[in-house]
Design a protein around this motif. Structure first.
Motif, PDB file in Angstrom:
ATOM      1  N   ARG A 266       1.150  39.810   6.369  1.00 51.13           N
ATOM      2  CA  ARG A 266       1.259  38.483   6.969  1.00 51.13           C
ATOM      3  C   ARG A 266       0.903  37.388   5.956  1.00 51.13           C
TER       4      ARG A 266
ATOM      5  N   GLU B 228      -3.764  38.733  17.546  1.00 47.84           N
ATOM      6  CA  GLU B 228      -2.649  39.354  18.256  1.00 47.84           C
ATOM      7  C   GLU B 228      -2.899  40.823  18.581  1.00 47.84           C
ATOM      8  N   LEU B 229      -3.487  41.553  17.620  1.00 54.39           N
ATOM      9  CA  LEU B 229      -3.591  43.010  17.738  1.00 54.39           C
ATOM     10  C   LEU B 229      -5.007  43.517  17.925  1.00 54.39           C
ATOM     11  N   GLY B 230      -6.004  42.645  17.807  1.00 56.54           N
ATOM     12  CA  GLY B 230      -7.389  43.092  17.880  1.00 56.54           C
ATOM     13  C   GLY B 230      -7.923  43.465  16.509  1.00 56.54           C
TER      14      GLY B 230
ATOM     15  N   ARG C 154      -9.905  34.980  21.519  1.00 52.93           N
ATOM     16  CA  ARG C 154      -9.330  36.291  21.199  1.00 52.93           C
ATOM     17  C   ARG C 154     -10.055  36.956  20.038  1.00 52.93           C
TER      18      ARG C 154
ATOM     19  N   ALA D 158      -6.534  46.270  13.924  1.00 52.51           N
ATOM     20  CA  ALA D 158      -5.323  46.160  13.098  1.00 52.51           C
ATOM     21  C   ALA D 158      -5.639  46.498  11.647  1.00 52.51           C
TER      22      ALA D 158
ATOM     23  N   HIS E  47      -8.258  41.421  23.611  1.00 51.31           N
ATOM     24  CA  HIS E  47      -8.077  42.236  22.423  1.00 51.31           C
ATOM     25  C   HIS E  47      -9.392  42.673  21.792  1.00 51.31           C
TER      26      HIS E  47
ATOM     27  N   HIS F 297     -12.172  48.540  18.964  1.00 51.48           N
ATOM     28  CA  HIS F 297     -11.494  47.911  17.838  1.00 51.48           C
ATOM     29  C   HIS F 297     -12.481  47.605  16.730  1.00 51.48           C
TER      30      HIS F 297
ATOM     31  N   SER G  17      -1.321  35.936  23.890  1.00 53.24           N
ATOM     32  CA  SER G  17      -0.587  35.889  22.626  1.00 53.24           C
ATOM     33  C   SER G  17       0.891  36.132  22.911  1.00 53.24           C
TER      34      SER G  17
ATOM     35  N   ASP H  17      -1.517  45.110   7.509  1.00 57.19           N
ATOM     36  CA  ASP H  17      -0.868  44.083   8.332  1.00 57.19           C
ATOM     37  C   ASP H  17      -1.317  42.691   7.924  1.00 57.19           C
TER      38      ASP H  17
ATOM     39  N   VAL I  97      -3.426  38.016  12.826  1.00 62.69           N
ATOM     40  CA  VAL I  97      -3.221  39.447  13.089  1.00 62.69           C
ATOM     41  C   VAL I  97      -4.283  39.982  14.045  1.00 62.69           C
TER      42      VAL I  97
END
Length: 249
Positions: free
Chosen positions: A68, A55-57, A130, A60, A2, A7, A223, A64, A52
């Motif tokens: 969360r 999971e999403l890099g 990650r 995100a 990720h 990102h 993940s 978000d 977050v």
């Protein structure tokens, strides 16, 4: 994986667009004592950000993270005036955590292979890979071609190396070089000691570099929505990768 420069760049761009507050004020605010409720909100935000971004890099959105953490997005921005500040905070913490895990493995395991495998298992289980910043994931993969040239750098976006090497290199164009690079360099140095010990003992393949070890950490922690499945998948994948790293001589 990720964590990618794209990102990170999107995090910086989106962060700089929403706040004109100097980053130095955020650093000063970090050391200011907080009320109990403010401290609780900060902990919720940091925990949510780790989840977050893991999971999403780092691309995100802050919304978000706020969702969360179950706080308003304004609460997030009051503590972290730009997304870049939050991203750097998380990356610094995860880099420091990996460095501590590498030191613990060096200090508590006498056998070189046991030390390296312990570091990998602990780091993968923590999920820190990650959240590594891109300056420790810029892997030198360009190889010299038969005509003496170097393969097209466009085939390896966001990565720079010296020809014919596979070692990680901190590049000068990393965002705002400074403390971030210092933390990354410290991580590379400690992991490098683990690698050199295992290689000198003949237990690690001679062609395995520090970059390979960090890539294992970054990719061996998938993940998955179910924690039990994620733990099982990580353990199985790491077993396979460790076998690939080990010397056959």
């Amino acid at each position: 994986m990720h964590v990618q420069d794209s990102h990170w760049s999107s995090a910086v761009a989106s962060g700089s667009a929403v706040s004109a507050t100097p980053e130095g004020r955020a650093d000063a605010a970090r050391t200011t004592p907080l009320r109990v409720d403010a401290q609780r909100n900060l902990e919720h935000v940091l925990r949510a950000a780790r989840e977050v971004f893991g999971e999403l890099g780092y691309g995100a959105p802050m919304e978000d993270v706020a969702r969360r953490a179950r706080v308003g997005v304004g609460t997030v921005y009051r503590r972290f005036p730009s997304k870049d500040v939050l991203v750097r905070r998380i990356a610094e913490e995860e880099t420091s955590r990996l460095t501590d895990q590498a030191r613990a493995a060096l200090g508590q395991e006498d056998e070189p292979w046991s030390a390296l495998s312990r570091f990998l298992r602990t780091s993968v289980a923590s999920g820190a890979g990650r959240l590594l910043p891109p300056q420790v994931l810029r892997v030198g993969v360009a190889e010299e071609q038969s005509d003496g040239g170097v393969s097209d750098p466009a085939q390896v976006p966001h990565q720079r190396s010296q020809p014919g090497t596979g070692e990680l290199r901190l590049v000068p164009e990393a965002p705002e070089a400074g403390e971030d690079d210092a933390g990354a360099a410290e991580l590379l140095e400690v992991v490098g000691r683990l690698v050199e010990r295992a290689r000198a003992a003949g237990e690690l393949r001679a062609d395995v570099s520090v970059s390979d070890v960090l890539l294992v950490i970054a990719t061996a922690a998938p993940s998955l929505p179910d924690p039990a499945q994620q733990a099982a998948a990580s353990a199985r994948l790491l077993d396979i990768l460790l076998e690939g790293l080990r010397s056959r001589t």
